[in-house]
Design an enzyme around this catalytic site. Structure first.
Site, PDB file in Angstrom:
ATOM      1  N   ASP A  17      -9.783   0.988   8.446  1.00  0.00           N
ATOM      2  CA  ASP A  17      -8.438   0.992   7.888  1.00  0.00           C
ATOM      3  C   ASP A  17      -8.533   0.413   6.473  1.00  0.00           C
ATOM      4  O   ASP A  17      -9.611  -0.022   6.039  1.00  0.00           O
ATOM      5  CB  ASP A  17      -7.547   0.132   8.799  1.00  0.00           C
ATOM      6  CG  ASP A  17      -6.150  -0.044   8.259  1.00  0.00           C
ATOM      7  OD1 ASP A  17      -5.524   0.963   7.883  1.00  0.00           O
ATOM      8  OD2 ASP A  17      -5.678  -1.198   8.200  1.00  0.00           O
ATOM      9  N   ALA A  19      -5.400  -1.594   4.264  1.00  0.00           N
ATOM     10  CA  ALA A  19      -4.693  -2.869   4.111  1.00  0.00           C
ATOM     11  C   ALA A  19      -4.857  -3.746   5.343  1.00  0.00           C
ATOM     12  O   ALA A  19      -4.671  -3.299   6.475  1.00  0.00           O
ATOM     13  CB  ALA A  19      -3.210  -2.625   3.840  1.00  0.00           C
ATOM     14  N   ALA A  50       9.677  -5.972  10.193  1.00  0.00           N
ATOM     15  CA  ALA A  50       8.917  -5.040   9.361  1.00  0.00           C
ATOM     16  C   ALA A  50       7.472  -4.927   9.818  1.00  0.00           C
ATOM     17  O   ALA A  50       6.863  -3.860   9.717  1.00  0.00           O
ATOM     18  CB  ALA A  50       8.983  -5.472   7.897  1.00  0.00           C
ATOM     19  N   MET A  54       3.539  -1.865  12.097  1.00  0.00           N
ATOM     20  CA  MET A  54       2.506  -1.762  11.064  1.00  0.00           C
ATOM     21  C   MET A  54       1.307  -0.950  11.552  1.00  0.00           C
ATOM     22  O   MET A  54       0.853  -1.103  12.680  1.00  0.00           O
ATOM     23  CB  MET A  54       2.052  -3.160  10.626  1.00  0.00           C
ATOM     24  CG  MET A  54       1.088  -3.142   9.451  1.00  0.00           C
ATOM     25  SD  MET A  54       1.763  -2.328   8.008  1.00  0.00           S
ATOM     26  CE  MET A  54       3.104  -3.421   7.604  1.00  0.00           C
ATOM     27  N   LYS A  58       4.103   5.643   7.171  1.00  0.00           N
ATOM     28  CA  LYS A  58       5.290   4.935   6.707  1.00  0.00           C
ATOM     29  C   LYS A  58       6.594   5.639   7.102  1.00  0.00           C
ATOM     30  O   LYS A  58       7.605   4.981   7.333  1.00  0.00           O
ATOM     31  CB  LYS A  58       5.208   4.718   5.189  1.00  0.00           C
ATOM     32  CG  LYS A  58       4.021   3.837   4.777  1.00  0.00           C
ATOM     33  CD  LYS A  58       4.062   2.488   5.475  1.00  0.00           C
ATOM     34  CE  LYS A  58       2.861   1.615   5.147  1.00  0.00           C
ATOM     35  NZ  LYS A  58       1.872   1.549   6.226  1.00  0.00           N
ATOM     36  N   HIS A  61       7.069   4.531  10.520  1.00  0.00           N
ATOM     37  CA  HIS A  61       7.383   3.107  10.476  1.00  0.00           C
ATOM     38  C   HIS A  61       8.879   2.907  10.212  1.00  0.00           C
ATOM     39  O   HIS A  61       9.550   2.111  10.887  1.00  0.00           O
ATOM     40  CB  HIS A  61       6.542   2.456   9.372  1.00  0.00           C
ATOM     41  CG  HIS A  61       6.502   0.971   9.399  1.00  0.00           C
ATOM     42  ND1 HIS A  61       5.346   0.248   9.215  1.00  0.00           N
ATOM     43  CD2 HIS A  61       7.468   0.043   9.556  1.00  0.00           C
ATOM     44  CE1 HIS A  61       5.604  -1.037   9.267  1.00  0.00           C
ATOM     45  NE2 HIS A  61       6.887  -1.191   9.473  1.00  0.00           N
ATOM     46  N   ARG A 165      -1.157   7.845  13.418  1.00  0.00           N
ATOM     47  CA  ARG A 165      -1.453   6.933  14.508  1.00  0.00           C
ATOM     48  C   ARG A 165      -0.253   6.790  15.446  1.00  0.00           C
ATOM     49  O   ARG A 165       0.875   6.861  14.978  1.00  0.00           O
ATOM     50  CB  ARG A 165      -1.800   5.548  13.933  1.00  0.00           C
ATOM     51  CG  ARG A 165      -3.021   5.556  13.039  1.00  0.00           C
ATOM     52  CD  ARG A 165      -3.088   4.273  12.251  1.00  0.00           C
ATOM     53  NE  ARG A 165      -4.285   4.240  11.415  1.00  0.00           N
ATOM     54  CZ  ARG A 165      -4.424   3.430  10.375  1.00  0.00           C
ATOM     55  NH1 ARG A 165      -3.462   2.586  10.054  1.00  0.00           N
ATOM     56  NH2 ARG A 165      -5.530   3.455   9.661  1.00  0.00           N
ATOM     57  N   ASP A 191      -6.714  -3.644  11.846  1.00  0.00           N
ATOM     58  CA  ASP A 191      -5.998  -4.892  12.122  1.00  0.00           C
ATOM     59  C   ASP A 191      -4.716  -4.678  12.909  1.00  0.00           C
ATOM     60  O   ASP A 191      -3.999  -5.648  13.190  1.00  0.00           O
ATOM     61  CB  ASP A 191      -5.664  -5.608  10.805  1.00  0.00           C
ATOM     62  CG  ASP A 191      -4.683  -4.814   9.941  1.00  0.00           C
ATOM     63  OD1 ASP A 191      -5.047  -3.697   9.531  1.00  0.00           O
ATOM     64  OD2 ASP A 191      -3.567  -5.297   9.685  1.00  0.00           O
TER      65      ASP A 191
END
Length: 274
Positions: A17, A19, A50, A54, A58, A61, A165, A191
């Site tokens: 990944d 970030a 928020a 993650m 987006k 999201h 994802r 992460d």
């Protein structure tokens, strides 16, 4: 398929990944942007809200945030109608330039990341990458990373494929880009829970990162300033979430990855698969 291919003795690639994994300790870049985005539409969300989805694309999201009961209720009250996918489209168009405007400020490498990548390459493994960021945002990030010496062998962004994802499609594209197979010879490092699920759904080994990413969610300096007992409590909570998503291994950051790769190769040699 030969028996050797079906049961590899060694790894062929590691797919990272971005970030919270390679750059942006704490995965902080999108957080303020999401809060600011919803505030622009008179909706209050917290940083904790928020962080929940993650790792997703987006657009997905934003959709997930809008479906939170307290957010959906605010939207109905403020705008007189339910939160719909057309609203997601509108917010997404606003979010992309908003996130792009700040992402360069959060592009520092996680300590040990470049060294880990260099050592993995020295082992003859390919370096893949998938991300929840879209192409316009990664068009800003990738040149910054390249100037510092990080140029993975591929990049698959949210929006490149019909689903992001936790579907395995970005991983499947990575297999094709890198020319690696079977899936059991690949390690996904992420992460976030959905990033771990992405790897599991593709059939790879998975390594979760508890401290450097979304689970703890603190910039490096803030993490380092915490007392040891508080660090351990946050580490334990983040580790538990990643294990609940199915991670085969959980470590603090990519700086701790090499011994895990050794362990995975030992398991492969013993005939084990993910």
């Amino acid at each position: 398929m030969t028996a050797a291919a079906a049961h590899p003795q060694k790894l062929s690639a590691v797919v990272f990944d971005w970030a919270g994994t390679i750059i942006d300790f704490g995965s902080c870049a999108p957080m303020g942007a999401f809060v600011k985005l919803f505030r622009q539409y008179e909706i209050d969300i917290s940083i904790e809200d928020a962080r929940g989805p993650m790792g997703m694309a987006k657009w997905d999201h934003i959709q997930a945030l809008g479906r939170l009961p307290h957010v959906a209720a605010q939207w109905q009250a403020r705008h007189g109608k339910p939160f719909t996918d057309s609203d997601v489209d509108t917010l997404y168009e606003v979010f992309t330039p908003m996130n792009a405007a700040i992402v360069a400020d959060f592009a520092d490498f996680i300590p040990g990341a470049l060294e880990a990548v260099q050592q993995i390459r020295a082992r003859g493994l390919k370096i893949g990458s998938t991300t929840g960021y879209n192409r316009p945002i990664m068009d800003i990030v990738t040149p910054i990373a390249a100037r510092a010496g990080y140029v993975p062998d591929n990049l698959v962004c949210a929006g490149d494929l019909v689903a992001g994802r936790p579907s395995p499609l970005m991983m499947y594209r990575s297999f094709a880009d890198l020319g690696v197979w079977p899936a059991s010879s690949v390690v996904k490092v992420d992460d976030t829970g959905v990033g771990i699920e992405e790897g599991l759904n593709a059939g790879t080994w998975t390594v979760g990162l508890a401290v450097s990413g979304n689970g703890v969610g603190l910039p490096l300096a803030d993490w380092q300033a915490l007392p040891a007992d508080r660090q351990q409590a946050l580490r334990a909570a983040a580790t538990e979430k990643l294990k609940a998503s199915g991670a085969h291994f959980v470590i603090d950051s990519v700086a701790d990855l090499l011994p895990v790769l050794d362990e995975i190769e030992n398991r492969l040699k013993a005939g084990q698969t993910p």
